[in-house]
Design an enzyme around this catalytic site. Structure first.
Site, short mmCIF file in Angstrom:
data_model
loop_
_atom_site.label_atom_id
_atom_site.label_comp_id
_atom_site.label_asym_id
_atom_site.label_seq_id
_atom_site.Cartn_x
_atom_site.Cartn_y
_atom_site.Cartn_z
N ASP A 101 -17.61 7.12 -1.17
CA ASP A 101 -16.09 6.99 -0.36
C ASP A 101 -15.71 8.39 0.08
O ASP A 101 -16.60 9.53 -0.13
CB ASP A 101 -15.16 6.64 -1.50
CG ASP A 101 -13.55 6.54 -0.83
OD1 ASP A 101 -13.72 6.12 0.50
OD2 ASP A 101 -12.55 6.25 -1.70
N GLN A 161 -9.78 -3.86 -3.74
CA GLN A 161 -11.28 -3.44 -3.59
C GLN A 161 -12.25 -3.49 -4.57
O GLN A 161 -13.38 -4.05 -4.26
CB GLN A 161 -11.09 -1.88 -3.18
CG GLN A 161 -12.57 -1.22 -2.61
CD GLN A 161 -13.07 -1.82 -1.24
OE1 GLN A 161 -12.20 -1.77 -0.41
NE2 GLN A 161 -14.08 -2.17 -1.15
N CYS A 168 -16.27 1.61 0.31
CA CYS A 168 -15.34 0.85 0.76
C CYS A 168 -14.88 0.72 2.00
O CYS A 168 -14.10 -0.22 2.60
CB CYS A 168 -13.95 1.14 -0.25
SG CYS A 168 -13.52 2.94 0.11
N ARG A 224 0.88 -1.07 0.09
CA ARG A 224 -0.11 0.07 -0.02
C ARG A 224 0.88 1.08 -0.05
O ARG A 224 1.68 1.38 1.12
CB ARG A 224 -0.93 0.00 1.32
CG ARG A 224 -1.80 1.09 1.61
CD ARG A 224 -2.61 1.26 2.37
NE ARG A 224 -3.81 0.74 1.88
CZ ARG A 224 -5.21 0.68 2.51
NH1 ARG A 224 -5.14 1.14 3.67
NH2 ARG A 224 -6.11 -0.19 1.69
N HIS A 239 -7.36 1.12 -6.73
CA HIS A 239 -7.55 0.23 -5.44
C HIS A 239 -8.20 -1.09 -5.94
O HIS A 239 -9.16 -1.33 -5.75
CB HIS A 239 -8.45 0.87 -4.40
CG HIS A 239 -8.32 0.14 -3.09
ND1 HIS A 239 -7.51 -1.02 -2.57
CD2 HIS A 239 -9.03 0.54 -1.74
CE1 HIS A 239 -7.73 -1.21 -1.26
NE2 HIS A 239 -8.47 -0.48 -0.95
N ARG A 259 -13.66 -8.63 0.81
CA ARG A 259 -12.10 -8.38 0.74
C ARG A 259 -11.33 -9.90 0.77
O ARG A 259 -10.46 -10.17 0.13
CB ARG A 259 -11.70 -7.40 1.63
CG ARG A 259 -12.22 -6.17 1.32
CD ARG A 259 -11.52 -5.48 0.02
NE ARG A 259 -10.22 -5.30 -0.04
CZ ARG A 259 -9.62 -4.47 0.30
NH1 ARG A 259 -10.14 -3.33 1.00
NH2 ARG A 259 -8.25 -4.20 0.43
N1 CP Z 1 -11.22 -0.29 2.14
C1 CP Z 1 -9.86 -0.24 2.46
O1 CP Z 1 -8.91 -0.72 1.82
O2 CP Z 1 -9.89 -0.40 3.78
P1 CP Z 1 -8.54 -0.34 4.61
O3 CP Z 1 -7.97 1.38 4.31
O4 CP Z 1 -8.78 -0.26 6.19
O5 CP Z 1 -7.53 -1.28 4.42
N1 NVA Z 2 -10.06 6.91 -1.05
C1 NVA Z 2 -9.52 6.38 0.03
C2 NVA Z 2 -9.83 4.82 0.06
C3 NVA Z 2 -9.54 4.36 1.62
C4 NVA Z 2 -9.54 2.61 1.53
C5 NVA Z 2 -8.12 6.62 0.66
O1 NVA Z 2 -7.36 6.55 -0.49
O2 NVA Z 2 -7.83 7.19 1.36
#
Ligand code: CP
Ligand code: NVA
Length: 306
Positions: free
Chosen positions: A225, A133, A265, A103, A130, A293
């Protein structure tokens, strides 16, 4: 199939559909008592530059259910590209583990990691998209409607990473995608151009609007989101002024089809992009979606690591 899972746009619609079908199988197998230990002896390193609940726990548990193991590497530990170059991290870690989930902030960092790794690299969220997701989202829609083909999916809010991968998975798998977002918060033009090519192949439609009310007419899925993604914290005050008309509340949901499902999400900012009434109401699929997930990622792991 590619070595890595970095973006929905890298996969064909057949490959994506096969992953979804495998996810359904693995979910059924797990519900019936447990998965076969097909990843026994395999370890996934999980590199995080940002916080996480779902991605961290669902990948870890997916590996355990499949007989493998996972290592959590926090932002403080690796210092990806800071303590050590990404190319060096990639080449070192390739000798220790069988796969990497990362990530990151900049998408090019996960691309760089994949380039230098001899093992599969999975994108656990970047500023661009993502994809894990999106696979869980597609699985949730397939379970609800039996297919993605012809399903009307409306995203309301920021044209962010989650919106891009959702648009791409819809366009690849034949769902009609509509977005309503404020001016200045559009998805990247290049991502939209790619989606147009995918939609032309699958026969789905793409609609880009400013008005959330128009956007939810006929919607079978409403998706939202956060207004401020990780890494954009200094813009939060400005965004909080722009986005309130894009809140997914009961009045907006009532303008969609009666069978509409609401997705997010997570993490949710209740009272901002979604109200408690909607998040906890009869249309909400927020928690089954989060649980998916686990199953969607098992399919990706089995496909790449076995
Ligand atoms: N939706 C998602 O990716 O959640 P986290 O940021 O908690 O991993
Ligand atoms: N759009 C959000 C998604 C988190 C899972 C971010 O990037 O923070």
């Amino acid at each position: 199939m590619k070595k890595d899972f970095l973006a929905i746009s890298d996969y064909t619609s057949q490959e994506l559909q096969a992953l979804l079908d495998l996810a359904e199988e693995l979910k059924a197998e797990w519900k019936a008592g447990g998965n076969e230990p097909v990843l026994q002896g395999k370890v996934l390193a999980m590199i995080f530059q940002k916080p996480s609940l779902r991605t961290r726990v669902s990948f870890d548990m997916a590996m355990r259910h499949l007989g493998g193991d996972a290592l959590y590497l926090s932002p403080a530990e690796i210092g990806l590209g800071k303590r050590e170059s990404i190319a060096d991290v990639a080449r070192v870690i390739s000798g220790y583990v069988q796969g990497v989930m990362a990530r990151v902030f900049a998408h090019e960092h996960v691309v760089e990691l994949a380039k230098w790794s001899s093992i599969p690299v999975i994108n656990g969220l970047s500023d661009y998209n993502h994809p894990c997701q999106a696979m869980a989202d597609a699985l949730t829609i397939q379970e609800e409607f039996g297919t993605l083909k012809g399903v009307n999916v409306t995203y309301v809010g920021d044209g962010n990473n989650v919106a891009v991968s959702l648009m791409h998975v819809c366009a690849k798998l034949g769902a009609n995608f509509t977005i309503a977002n404020p001016k200045g918060y559009d998805m990247p033009a290049e991502s939209i151009a790619e989606a147009r090519r995918f939609a032309a192949e699958s026969g789905s439609t793409l609609t880009f609007l400013r008005d959330p009310h128009k956007a939810v007419r006929g919607a079978q899925v409403i998706y939202t989101d956060t207004w401020t993604s990780m890494g954009q914290e200094e813009e939060a005050a400005r965004r909080a002024k722009v986005f309130p008309p894009y809140q997914v509340n009961a009045a907006l949901v009532a303008e969609a089809t009666p069978e509409v499902i609401v997705m997010h999400c997570l993490p949710a900012h209740r009272g901002q992009e979604i109200t408690d009434e909607v998040a906890d109401g009869p249309h909400s699929r927020l928690f089954p979606q989060a649980h998916n997930r686990l199953h969607a990622q098992k399919a990706i792991l089995v496909q790449l690591l076995r």
